[in-house]
Structures are given as C-alpha cells and as structure tokens.
Write an enzyme that holds these catalytic residues in place. Sequence first.
Site, mmCIF file in Angstrom:
data_model
loop_
_atom_site.group_PDB
_atom_site.id
_atom_site.type_symbol
_atom_site.label_atom_id
_atom_site.label_comp_id
_atom_site.label_asym_id
_atom_site.label_seq_id
_atom_site.Cartn_x
_atom_site.Cartn_y
_atom_site.Cartn_z
ATOM 1 N N SER A 1 69.140 31.161 25.613
ATOM 2 C CA SER A 1 70.356 31.538 24.889
ATOM 3 C C SER A 1 70.026 32.193 23.555
ATOM 4 O O SER A 1 68.965 31.972 22.974
ATOM 5 C CB SER A 1 71.224 30.301 24.631
ATOM 6 N N GLN A 2 70.983 32.987 23.077
ATOM 7 C CA GLN A 2 70.781 33.633 21.782
ATOM 8 C C GLN A 2 70.699 32.568 20.691
ATOM 9 O O GLN A 2 71.331 31.504 20.789
ATOM 10 C CB GLN A 2 71.905 34.618 21.498
#
Length: 235
Positions: free
Chosen positions: A82-83
């Site tokens: 995930s970012q």
Amino acid sequence: MRHALVFVGILLGAAFTVLAADPFPAKRQAMVEHDIKGRGIRDRRVLEAMGRVPRHLFVDERLRSQAYADHPLPIGEGQTISQPYVVALMTEALRLRPSDRVLEIGTGSGYQAAVLSELVKEVCTIEIRKSLAEMAEKRLRELGYRNVRVRYGDGYFGWGERAPFDAIIITAAANHIPPPLIRQLKDGGRLILPLGSTVYSQTLTLVTKRGGRLAVEEMGPVAFVPMTGEAQKGK
C-alpha cells in the site's frame, strides 16, 4: 596521535557502512514530511515508525528507487504494497498503545507488520498466499522484527489461539466484516478495513467494539485488492 587517527578512521568507516546499507534516509524523511505529515497524520509515534522502517527492503530490488513515492507497488502474485499515506492513516486510526497486541490480515510483503511492530508489544499477521507468507517471515526475521508472528492461512478465520486482540487491521477489500474477527476483538478494541466492493473502490472503515455493539466510522474512499478465500463466498 596515530591511535586517535586510527580511532577516527574506524568511526568514519562504520558511518560509511551504515550509509551504504541504507541509501534512502533522505527520501524516507521526505516521504514522512510531505506525504504523511503533510497530509494530516499527527501521531508522533506513527511518524517516527514510518521514518524508521526501510520500505525499500520490502519491495523488489528493481523497484527500490520508487519505494518512497506515495503510491502502491507490486509485490508479486497480483498483490501490492500500500501507499505510505494509507499505511500511516490506517495505523494512526487504530490509536495503538505500546502494550497492544495486533492482528493483521494480509501480510503481503511484511511492510505494514513492520510498522506496527515499532508501536506495539506483538503483531500476529496472516497471509493466504504461501510464497508471500514465507518471504515476509524471512524478511522480517532478517531485519530484526522479533515481535512479529507470521502465519500462512485464511485470515477470514483470524488467529483464535492468540486472541483476543486490541486491534485488527485488514489490508484487503471485503464486502463484509468477517464474524470471527469481531469475536476475536477485545471489548473497546478497534478494527479497520477497506469495506465495500471488491471490484471497484471501498470505504476505509473504522469499527470500535463496545459492549458487544459496533460503532462504525467511515474515513473516505480507498482502493485495495480483494480479500480471497472464505471472504469471497460472501459475494
């Protein structure tokens, strides 16, 4: 004087070794300042953890130059890391304490587990893809995260032997909250997940368990890969 020069040389050599081992401290701090703190994350402990964990070691070597950009990256088998902002947002929302025990569903590369391990007493993390579970366990062990337990299995059913948990984080999209996870959450505990469509976008949802009831808070739109296994039967 010669001994002093030798000592200084040793210190400099050690410093160069550390720098060579981590070529991205400036990028990591820029990520924290601009993409995390700059977007509203205020929990000091979360900011410090994000500044310590070497995200570039949780992605493929060819992608390391992109590791501190604020977007997801592929980690194999159709999965992503995930970012950074979303990792920080979900972590902050759980309001973690040093004495907490946390269950993570969806180990992936192990990055989220590493961030959590900086903040709590114990992290139990489950990954349904065996190759990812094995790689994450090896990586976390090599990096010294001793308070993380990795399990290969279907996270839908949680980890009953280690329950109850102070907090649970689900890092894959689900269209319902798995009932076993609610049962394994302590009273007063928090659970966060991307809830909604497993094909399009979801709503990041924070659930607090109070006296057998669930208080739900919607935190905004997100897009995660779908939770697989038993969760797919609820389509």
